[in-house]
Design a protein around this motif. Structure first.
Motif, PDB file in Angstrom:
ATOM      1  N   PHE A 232      15.122   0.848  -6.355  1.00  0.00           N
ATOM      2  CA  PHE A 232      14.358   1.909  -7.020  1.00  0.00           C
ATOM      3  C   PHE A 232      15.203   3.185  -7.083  1.00  0.00           C
ATOM      4  O   PHE A 232      15.246   3.882  -8.094  1.00  0.00           O
ATOM      5  CB  PHE A 232      13.047   2.160  -6.250  1.00  0.00           C
ATOM      6  N   THR A 233      15.904   3.469  -5.990  1.00  0.00           N
ATOM      7  CA  THR A 233      16.771   4.650  -5.951  1.00  0.00           C
ATOM      8  C   THR A 233      17.956   4.463  -6.902  1.00  0.00           C
ATOM      9  O   THR A 233      18.399   5.417  -7.533  1.00  0.00           O
ATOM     10  CB  THR A 233      17.287   4.876  -4.516  1.00  0.00           C
TER      11      THR A 233
ATOM     12  N   ALA B   8      17.793   2.893  -9.643  1.00  0.00           N
ATOM     13  CA  ALA B   8      17.245   3.150 -10.972  1.00  0.00           C
ATOM     14  C   ALA B   8      17.176   4.655 -11.220  1.00  0.00           C
ATOM     15  O   ALA B   8      17.458   5.136 -12.316  1.00  0.00           O
ATOM     16  CB  ALA B   8      15.861   2.512 -11.104  1.00  0.00           C
ATOM     17  N   ASP B   9      16.810   5.407 -10.165  1.00  0.00           N
ATOM     18  CA  ASP B   9      16.822   6.876 -10.289  1.00  0.00           C
ATOM     19  C   ASP B   9      18.230   7.368 -10.580  1.00  0.00           C
ATOM     20  O   ASP B   9      18.453   8.237 -11.423  1.00  0.00           O
ATOM     21  CB  ASP B   9      16.339   7.526  -8.981  1.00  0.00           C
TER      22      ASP B   9
ATOM     23  N   GLY C 185      19.333   6.811 -13.987  1.00  0.00           N
ATOM     24  CA  GLY C 185      18.741   7.843 -14.837  1.00  0.00           C
ATOM     25  C   GLY C 185      19.526   9.133 -14.761  1.00  0.00           C
ATOM     26  O   GLY C 185      19.967   9.665 -15.786  1.00  0.00           O
ATOM     27  N   THR C 186      19.776   9.624 -13.553  1.00  0.00           N
ATOM     28  CA  THR C 186      20.520  10.878 -13.398  1.00  0.00           C
ATOM     29  C   THR C 186      21.906  10.748 -14.013  1.00  0.00           C
ATOM     30  O   THR C 186      22.459  11.716 -14.521  1.00  0.00           O
ATOM     31  CB  THR C 186      20.703  11.246 -11.908  1.00  0.00           C
TER      32      THR C 186
ATOM     33  N   LEU D  57      22.775   6.344 -17.576  1.00  0.00           N
ATOM     34  CA  LEU D  57      23.267   5.004 -17.918  1.00  0.00           C
ATOM     35  C   LEU D  57      22.136   4.286 -18.648  1.00  0.00           C
ATOM     36  O   LEU D  57      21.173   3.860 -18.023  1.00  0.00           O
ATOM     37  CB  LEU D  57      23.641   4.227 -16.645  1.00  0.00           C
TER      38      LEU D  57
ATOM     39  N   ILE E 252       9.232  -0.856 -14.174  1.00  0.00           N
ATOM     40  CA  ILE E 252       9.439  -0.947 -12.724  1.00  0.00           C
ATOM     41  C   ILE E 252       8.142  -0.710 -11.953  1.00  0.00           C
ATOM     42  O   ILE E 252       7.405   0.237 -12.238  1.00  0.00           O
ATOM     43  CB  ILE E 252      10.497   0.083 -12.283  1.00  0.00           C
TER      44      ILE E 252
ATOM     45  N   SER F 172      23.340   3.195  -4.218  1.00  0.00           N
ATOM     46  CA  SER F 172      24.439   3.871  -4.907  1.00  0.00           C
ATOM     47  C   SER F 172      24.910   3.087  -6.139  1.00  0.00           C
ATOM     48  O   SER F 172      25.832   3.505  -6.806  1.00  0.00           O
ATOM     49  CB  SER F 172      25.601   4.038  -3.933  1.00  0.00           C
TER      50      SER F 172
END
Lengths: 1132, 146
Positions: B18-19, B21-22, B25-26, B29, B37, B110
């Motif tokens: 999940f991170t 995916a965050d 986003g940041t 990509l 999700i 990461s």
């Protein structure tokens, strides 16, 4: 009451709105049942945005709120708080939908992004109605903080915590605090000395009463949760007690040298050491590694490394003292031991094993037995009968006597020594040596009765009647094993054992002219070599396999051959040929090698019709011996093995008759002296315990050993590494008497090593085990602070918060062949250069070149130096990131070189870009430029070295677009800062994350730079990313503040999303109990259900994911909630 | 079938995928919007019935994202997920759900780029595979668009 939902979608400026048509989504949401209000707003997370929600809740009587904006990891807390302020339970009321990170930012097309947002919102609106009210549990916070890592970050954080009145535990792996900063010399840009500003911090953490400093310690295990951690720390054995005064007398006498890690191996230290003079605590430490293989492979566990080091140091007496700790017969073993230690010696990986046996003999021949320290014997009124005076019996007698027991040895022969005297020929072991060593043993007050034979002159029963409290049987194996061939009892067939006994004791000269010896062991070699000395003209050894399979020692086979003994192999005896019952020959049959037998040696298979006769007039079979047990076991319960040896407990050596112990050949069958001594040691330990009624200790030790075995199996071998630049040294050659001269005499053949070659050979020792345990330091320490028997200690610490400040590793540039590090003598890394610059380093602060022939020697200052930036940083082959400190310390080096070596020293800096971003940094850059340092914009591509050691750096000057080749005398590589090599292990221990660069991941790159996903665990310093000292200190203070916030509040809320088991549904199958990683579920027998302990549960849902009845659920992630979400995503 | 847009549900562990995916986003990509999700606390809490429910509702693919073995925030939940997925795959096969529709991937916090790659790959493969036999209404999304 029907639900009334408020829906809000955020523009996030344009971050969401540029892809998602937010108004359309809001309108779409409004069409859903129960949606009372639906809005879009520029910044939902802003104060007006939150107020909007609060106002709507009250105005529209909202029961639920859904916000579509950024990731819930970002602002879920913000909106929950808003709901709470408006009087709703936040877990009941609020759900967040991510349309930024998972929507607008990753979807290129506006239609698609909008459509995705609509679906996600649909799922969120469905889910929210199924949420339940939850109340977070509150736990008290333990006000202790654990700080892991004693560099500048860890020290600063500890001091900040301590100054507020709370307690910090500072745990450092190294024997001293300080970290990398204290290895440096000066610090940029102010050039204040690192030690001057760093050592006060070191002293402070040691003196501050609220800091508990634990050096040479590592965190082993972490359990618990924020506010309530339990941290297990392994305090490694330092072997030096806290009353050490740091005087350093111990290091002066320590014979073991190894490279000092603190000086990045530019300087040597002793095995007992402090890292550097200002180390804190000023307490020495002994570097012990995995026990050296020579010691572990010795059956008697002799401290081989110890006495080899003592020979090296010329302290032959101490060498003998060390040997005598385990071996009562050093000179004997120095001559006859088959030295399994040399087989395992790691020096053989380079050239050849250390001549350990010869060194032992050298020590025995050059030390004085009367000077070997003996403990003050306190007489104990227990009497032990030792039967047999061979190596096993002598060992038992000697070491029991030293403990104060009364010992009487009963020997059947005229003189003591057993097989040592009767079996081993004088040319190998001169009787004078044996007598000297036995006399030394007896001189401790042992009574010896010779010509007293067990079974004839006394029995085990009579010993008991005489008042002996324990008996040791060391009667050896003296009975020949027959060949079982025809005419074996003819005149002229004499077994090796009686033959050798007669020759050794009487010098009978009984050998006939032509002798055949049957067998391939050491006894056969002895018999053959004795035969040639006692009058035989020809001696042949007949062996049924090939020479390769012979069990005899290589030295013995070689010696026999040199003396003209013929080897007839692949031949087996079939029949003794006689005339008038006198031997005239032996009929033999030829063999070939068949498949391997149990011992792994290939079995000889006779070739049909290959019989032939060897003419001779004497046959000496040497095919084995057995134990004469009959007179011993008469009227006792002593049991035998199927081999006819005494059946003993392998740990205690006790026979089936209590109080009667046995070891040596009578237990093992014919074996070596060292094995007999090893068995004797076991018996000594057991007899002492038997007499003190403490035999149960063996059981306890067995369990302990099993446990330790399991642990040590997991640990890797940690021998001292073999130095890379080691020279090949030939093995010391002992002096031998020429074969022709020795054939006619029983004088000793091997005269041993002379002093020079003994010392040269001892110098080869690699000190695999680190400390050699010679214990010279113990004698030297006036404070009596040294104790070699300390073990690692575990301590469990309760703490509320943890700071990880484990720092970085410098990159090792060896793999970058183009820079020749490790190959070219005067290519240094930055850390090596820092040590040169430092007053406590190898050159006492002078910049000197290395000697081309000896990299540990330093010569004169360089006249020209090239400093190469970005070695491993900003390089896609190594690390893409910038290490942030190199530009600045490179400038510092340039300045220091000009300062210390004179302004005429030419200094080049090869850089990609200069990054001088901090306070005062740009000014420092300018200052250094003004000092005349040459700045070349271009990364150096390669270095070469000519025969005079001059280095040529090749680089492109990108400002003038030309290639440069510059000759210098020294190169400094500014290497990258890397994550610690054990970063992953630390990550797992503490449940934190690692970023793509390998450094620990902070919770948010901007807003939570010291937090981690594990609540209560914080980061400080370079473990989170490359940093200079000011940034590190600032971050450490930040992390300390986070911990203090927790401690000061004294209470922490734990998210209520944990498991519960519905007792109405649970069938008590208990599957969940096995799945729970925290042992949080217990079975309630009374109610026949499983129950969750909410204080321990962390809400992972292992139970819920499996529960066959659906009774186990994770709050806030129930089936209904997830199903609603799935429905929302997939249905219309 | 060229307009077939597979529907994918991702059950992503809060601590890693999940991170990731965050992070994707940041880092901007981009990847196909087909995946939606659902956040879970651990891949080990994904009950087989969630997956079955998703397939019954007509999903074309399910992706479970967990931490790399050894890195689980809850010690070993991901390993439990791995066992469960192996078993569930066999069961789904018997009911006609192709195993290529059900993925388990380890994606660390990461590894935003890896998340992008996995979603790209899965979407591509599902397009080639066509709709799930239980996807009776894959045109429904088109109706929604109108």
């Amino acid at each position: 009451m029907s639900e009334r939902i408020g829906f809000y979608i955020c523009h996030c400026g344009i971050n969401i709105a540029y892809r998602v048509r937010v108004k359309e989504v809001a309108e779409y949401a409004a069409t859903f049942p129960n949606v009372a209000v639906s809005r879009d707003y520029l910044f939902m997370c802003s104060d007006p945005g939150q107020e909007l929600i609060e106002k709507d809740i009250k105005e529209y009587n909202l029961t639920r709120v859904v916000v579509a904006s950024c990731s819930p990891r970002m602002h879920e807390k913000t909106f929950r708080a808003a709901c709470q302020r408006a009087g709703l339970n936040p877990y009941y009321a609020f759900h967040m939908v991510c349309v930024r990170e998972h929507g607008s930012w990753v979807t290129e097309n506006e239609d698609k992004a909008t459509k995705k947002a609509r679906i996600l919102v649909r799922a969120g609106l469905k889910r929210v109605s199924y949420q339940d009210s939850l109340i977070p549990s509150k736990f008290s916070v333990n006000s202790n903080t654990i700080v892991v890592g004693g560099g500048i970050a860890g020290m600063q954080a500890s001091l900040d915590i301590a100054s507020s009145g709370f307690k910090a535990y500072l745990i450092e792996k190294q024997p001293t605090v300080g970290g990398h900063m204290l290895q440096y010399d000066k610090t940029f840009p102010t050039l204040d000395c690192a030690a001057c500003i760093g050592t006060p911090k070191m002293v402070a953490v040691a003196q501050e009463k609220n800091v508990e400093l634990m050096t040479y310690a590592e965190v082993e295990h972490v359990s618990g949760f924020v506010g309530n951690f339990k941290v297990t720390v392994n305090k490694k054995a330092r072997y030096i007690k806290s009353n050490c005064t740091g005087c350093g007398d111990c290091a002066k006498v320590c014979p073991v040298e190894m490279p000092n890690e603190w000086d990045v191996n530019t300087k040597m230290r002793k095995a007992i050491y402090i890292s550097f003079p200002q180390a804190v605590p000023v307490r020495y430490v002994i570097d012990k590694r995995t026990t050296s293989p020579c010691k572990t492979s010795c059956p008697a566990q002799t401290n081989v490394q110890g006495y080899v080091q003592m020979v090296k140091a010329g302290n032959y007496q101490q060498a003998l003292n060390i040997i005598m700790e385990r071996l009562p017969l050093p000179g004997v073993l120095g001559r006859v031991c088959p030295h399994p230690c040399e087989t395992d010696c790691r020096r053989a990986l380079i050239d050849s094993p250390v001549s350990i046996r010869d060194l032992k003999r050298f020590a025995a021949d050059n030390g004085k037995f009367e000077d070997v320290p003996k403990p003050e014997v306190k007489e104990i009124d227990k009497h032990i009968a030792v039967i047999g005076s061979g190596p096993a019996g002598l060992t038992v007698a000697y070491y029991l006597r030293l403990k104060g027991f009364k010992v009487t040895i009963f020997e059947g022969m005229e003189k003591p020594g057993g097989m040592l005297r009767t079996g081993i020929p004088d040319y190998r072991l001169p009787p004078v040596i044996l007598d000297k060593e036995i006399n030394n043993i007896l001189s401790t007050g042992i009574e010896l009765k010779t010509n007293t034979f067990l079974g004839k002159d006394f029995t085990l029963t009579s010993l008991k009647e005489q008042g002996f409290d324990a008996v040791f049987l060391g009667i050896g194996a003296h009975v020949p094993v027959p060949m079982n061939i025809e005419n074996e009892d003819a005149f002229g067939v004499v077994d090796a054992v009686p033959f050798l006994r007669r020759e050794n004791l009487e010098n009978a000269g009984s050998a006939k002219k032509h002798v055949v010896v049957i067998g391939g062991g050491n006894v056969a070699m002895d018999a053959a070599r004795v035969a040639i000395r006692s009058g035989a003209e020809t001696v042949s050894i007949v062996y049924r396999r090939t020479e390769k399979e012979m069990p005899a020692d290589h030295e013995e086979i070689k010696g026999a051959k040199e003396e003209g003994i013929e080897f007839i192999t692949l031949v087996g005896p079939k029949k003794v040929i006689t005339e008038n019952n006198k031997v005239i020959g032996i009929e033999c049959i030829k063999n070939e090698l068949g498949p391997s037998d149990k011992s792994g040696r290939r079995r000889p298979v006779p070739i049909e019709n290959s019989e032939y006769i060897i003419h001779c007039n004497m046959i000496i079979p040497a095919i084995g011996q057995k134990v004469e047990t009959a007179p011993v076991i008469k009227d006792t319960n002593i049991k035998l093995t199927s081999w006819g040896t005494f059946n003993v407990n392998p740990v205690t050596m006790q026979t089936s008759e209590p109080g009667v112990f046995a070891a040596g050949d009578s237990v093992t069958g014919p074996a070596t002296v060292i094995e007999a001594i090893a068995g004797g040691h076991k018996a000594v330990k057991a007899i002492e315990r038997y007499l003190n009624n403490k035999m149960e200790l063996f059981e306890q030790e067995k369990e302990q050993e099993n446990r330790e075995q399991q642990i040590s199996n997991q640990e890797k071998q940690d021998f001292l590494p073999i130095p890379e630049d080691i020279n090949i040294v030939e093995r010391g050659k002992p002096v031998f008497i020429e074969p022709d001269a020795r054939k006619n005499s029983f004088n000793e053949v091997d005269l041993g090593l002379d002093e020079t070659s003994a010392q040269k050979d001892a110098l080869k020792c690699l000190n695999c085990g680190g400390c050699c345990e010679c214990k010279l330091c113990v004698d030297q320490c006036k404070a009596e602070a040294i104790d070699h028997n300390v073990k690692d200690e575990k301590q469990i610490i309760d703490a509320g918060s943890i700071i990880i400040a484990t720092g970085f590793d410098p990159l090792n540039p060896s793999p970058m062949k183009q820079y020749g590090y490790g190959k070219y003598t005067n290519v240094f890394t930055n850390l090596e250069f820092e040590r040169l610059s430092n007053a406590t380093g190898p050159t006492s602060g002078k910049f000197l070149k290395r000697d081309l022939n000896d990299p540990m020697k330093f010569t004169d200052p360089p006249k020209s130096v090239a400093i190469l930036h970005c070695i491993g940083s900003r390089d896609i082959n190594y690390h893409e990131y910038c290490s942030r400190t190199c530009c600045m310390y490179a400038l510092k080096y340039a300045h220091l070189l000009k300062d210390k070596c004179g302004h005429d020293t030419i200094v080049y800096n090869f850089y990609i870009d200069m990054r001088c971003f901090g306070k005062g940094y740009e000014e420092f850059f300018k200052k250094v430029q003004e000092e005349g340092v040459k700045m070349i914009r271009g990364k150096a591509g390669s270095i070469t070295q000519d025969s005079n050691g001059i280095l040529t750096v090749t680089a492109e000057d990108t400002l003038s677009a030309r290639m440069l080749s510059i000759e210098v005398e020294m190169v400094i590589l500014c290497t990258a800062m890397e994550p610690r090599s054990n970063a992953e292990e630390v990550m797992r221990k503490f449940g934190i994350g690692i970023g793509a660069d390998g450094f620990f991941q902070e919770e948010h790159p901007k807003l939570a730079p010291v937090s981690t996903p594990s609540s209560g665990v914080f980061l400080a310093g370079a473990c989170q990313g490359p940093k200079d000292i000011p940034d590190t200190v600032a971050q450490a203070k930040g992390a300390a503040a986070e911990c203090l916030a927790l401690s000061a509040k004294g209470e922490v809320e734990v998210p209520p999303m944990i498991s519960y088991i519905d007792p109405d549904i649970c069938v008590g199958c208990q599957v969940c109990i096995g799945l729970c990683p925290y042992s949080a579920i217990e079975y309630n027998e009374f109610k026949n259900v499983s129950e969750v302990n909410s204080a321990v549960c962390k809400g992972c849902g292992s139970c819920a994911g499996h529960c066959p009845s659906g009774a186990a659920k994770v709050r806030h992630f129930t089936d209904k909630q997830i199903f609603a979400e799935i429905d929302g995503l997939l249905l219309n | 079938m060229s307009e077939f847009e597979p529907k994918i549900v991702g059950f992503f562990c809060n601590w890693c995928t999940f991170t990731a995916a965050d992070l994707a986003g940041t880092s901007r990509l981009s990847y196909p919007p087909n995946i939606k999700i659902i956040r879970v606390m651990c891949s080990g809490m994904v009950d087989p019935k969630y997956v079955i429910k998703a397939f019954l509702n007509g999903v074309d693919g399910v992706l479970i994202g967990g931490c790399w073995p050894g890195d689980c925030h809850y010690i070993n939940g991901n390993l439990k997920a791995r066992r469960r997925v192996a078993m569930l795959t066999e069961i789904l096969k018997q009911y006609g759900i192709d195993e290529r529709r059900f993925w388990l991937r380890w994606i660390a916090a990461s590894e935003g780029n890896m998340l992008q790659e996995v979603v790209n790959e899965m979407t591509d493969k599902l397009i080639k595979l066509g709709p799930s036999p239980l996807n009776k209404s894959h045109k429904a999304d088109l109706v929604l668009d109108s």
